[in-house]
Design an enzyme around this catalytic site. Structure first.
Site, PDB file in Angstrom:
ATOM      1  CG  HIS A 208      -1.794   1.086   1.498  1.00  0.00           C
ATOM      2  ND1 HIS A 208      -3.165   0.998   1.321  1.00  0.00           N
ATOM      3  CD2 HIS A 208      -1.567   2.350   1.935  1.00  0.00           C
ATOM      4  CE1 HIS A 208      -3.729   2.160   1.644  1.00  0.00           C
ATOM      5  NE2 HIS A 208      -2.779   2.996   2.028  1.00  0.00           N
ATOM      6  CB  CYS A 241      -3.215   9.022   6.768  1.00  0.00           C
ATOM      7  SG  CYS A 241      -3.793   8.424   8.363  1.00  0.00           S
ATOM      8  CG  ASN A 250      -3.689   5.648  -1.369  1.00  0.00           C
ATOM      9  OD1 ASN A 250      -4.536   6.411  -0.932  1.00  0.00           O
ATOM     10  ND2 ASN A 250      -3.232   4.628  -0.684  1.00  0.00           N
TER      11      ASN A 250
END
Ligand code: HMG
Ligand code: MG
Length: 300
Positions: A208, A241, A250
Site C-alpha cells: 500500500h 491520512c 496513494n
C-alpha cells in the site's frame, strides 16, 4: 519473469475521500463506487466504520454501503477499528472488513488512540467476532518504513506485527508506506524480513504505497520482484491520512495500471474507464488530478 495476474485494491473511496476537506454528498460517493465497480476491479474499499468525531468524511458509511450496487465477483471491504464498528458494519451487510494497526507506537496512538499491544487485543476480539459472521478480515500495518512522529521503522517491528495479525486470522496483510518515505532498498529490507515469517510465501501480503516522494512505482516494482501480487491504489492519486501530516495520496490507479500493462501483466481492469472516473472525481472535489497517466490520456 513474473506470473501474470496482479490484483489491484482500489482504496480511493476510503483512503482518498477520508482526507478531503470537502465532504462529498452520499449520492456522489455511491455514483463514484458504482462507476468503479464496472471497470473490472475485484476489490474496492468503500468506507470506514470509524468514529465520526475522528473522521467526519466517513460518517455516511451505512448509507454508502447500503446504496452501492454490489457486483458478483467484486469485494467491498470497509475499515473497522473496534467492535462497535464491526457491529455497524454487520448491520449494513458488510462481507469483508479491514482492521488497521501500525508499526509505530506514536502513530498507533494518534490514529486509533491506543498502544500497539492494546490494538492487538482489540484486533483479536474483532477478527473472532467477524469469523462468527462469515466476514473475512484483511489487516493493515501503517508506517512500515517510516513514521511521521518517530522516523524510521525497524523492519523487525513490522514483521512481528504482521506475524501476529496473520496468526489472528487476517487473510492478507496490507503493508502501508503511509507517508511515502520508502525507497526500493528500504522496501526490500522490510520484505526480506517478512519472507522469513511466512515461510517464503509472499501471497499473504499486499503493498500500500503513498506517493509523497514519487517513489511509489519503484517500490511496487520491488514488490513484484519479491512475489507480491496485490497492490492498493486510488484513482487520481486521491488520499492521505488525517493522522499523518505531509502524507500525499496513494499511488494513482491510472499510473499503476499503465505501469503493470507495460510490464505485460494482467489486471482485468479497463484503463480508459479508470481515467474517466479519475477525471470525474477530481472535478467533484475541485481538485487537480494527481495521476500523470490520467492527465496524459485526457489530453489526447
Ligand atoms: P476513542 O475516542 O478512544 O474511542 O477513539 P471511544 O471508545 O472513547 O469513543 C469515542 C466516541 O466515538 C464515542 O462517542 C463512541 O461511541 C464513538 P461518544 O460517546 O463520545 O458520543 N465511537 C464510534 N462511533 C462510530 N463508529 C465506531 C466508533 N467507535 C467509537 N467504530 C477510535 C478510538 C478507534 C474509535 C478512533 O480513534 C477512530 O475512529 N479512529 C479512526 C481513525 C481513522 O479512521 N484513520 C484513518 C484510517 S487508517 C489509514 O488511513 C492508514 C491506511 O490507509 C494504511 C496506510 O496508509 O498506512 C489504512
Ligand atoms: Mg493509506
Amino acid at each position: 519473469q513474473f506470473s501474470d495476474f496482479v490484483k489491484i485494491v482500489e482504496v480511493g473511496p476510503r483512503d482518498g475521500l477520508q482526507n478531503e476537506k470537502k465532504i462529498l454528498p452520499t449520492e456522489v460517493k455511491v455514483n463514484f463506487i458504482d462507476k468503479l465497480s464496472a471497470t473490472g476491479l475485484r476489490s474496492i474499499e468503500v468506507t470506514s466504520f470509524v468514529s465520526p468525531k475522528w473522521v467526519p468524511q466517513m460518517a455516511d458509511n451505512h448509507q454508502v454501503f447500503q446504496h452501492i450496487k454490489k457486483r458478483n465477483g467484486v469485494s467491498y471491504p470497509v475499515l473497522v477499528p473496534n467492535l462497535k464498528g464491526l457491529q455497524s458494519a454487520i448491520a449494513a451487510g458488510v462481507k469483508e472488513i479491514a482492521v488497521f494497526g501500525a508499526a509505530s507506537e506514536t502513530f498507533c496512538k494518534m490514529n486509533i488512540n491506543c498502544s500497539i499491544e492494546e490494538s492487538v487485543r482489540n484486533f483479536r476480539i474483532v477478527v473472532e467476532e467477524a469469523k462468527k459472521h462469515d466476514i473475512r478480515t484483511r489487516g493493515y500495518i501503517s508506517c512500515i518504513v517510516g513514521c511521521p512522529y518517530e522516523g524510521e521503522t525497524k523492519p523487525a517491528t513490522t514483521a512481528h506485527l504482521a506475524s501476529i495479525m496473520l496468526d489472528l486470522g487476517c487473510y492478507e496483510i496490507s503493508l502501508g508506506d503511509t507517508i511515502g518515505v520508502g525507497s526500493p532498498r528500504k522496501i526490500k529490507r522490510v520484505l526480506n524480513e517478512l519472507f522469513h515469517i511466512s515461510s517464503n510465501d509472499m501471497s499473504c501480503y499486499a503493498l500500500h504505497c503513498h506517493d509523497t516522494y514519487g517513489q511509489a512505482l519503484m517500490n511496487i516494482h520491488v514488490g513484484l520482484e519479491n512475489d507480491i501480487k496485490v497492490f492498493d491504489s486510488s484513482v487520481a492519486g486521491l488520499g492521505g491520512c488525517p493522522y499523518a501530516a505531509g502524507a500525499s495520496g496513494n499511488v494513482a490507479t491510472e499510473d499503476l495500471l499503465y505501469f503493470l500493462q507495460g510490464q505485460g501483466l494482467e489486471t482485468g481492469i479497463d484503463l480508459d474507464e479508470i481515467v474517466g472516473i479519475g477525471d470525474y472525481i477530481s472535478k467533484e472535489l475541485n481538485r487537480i488530478n494527481q495521476s500523470k497517466t490520467g492527465v496524459a490520456v485526457l489530453a489526447k
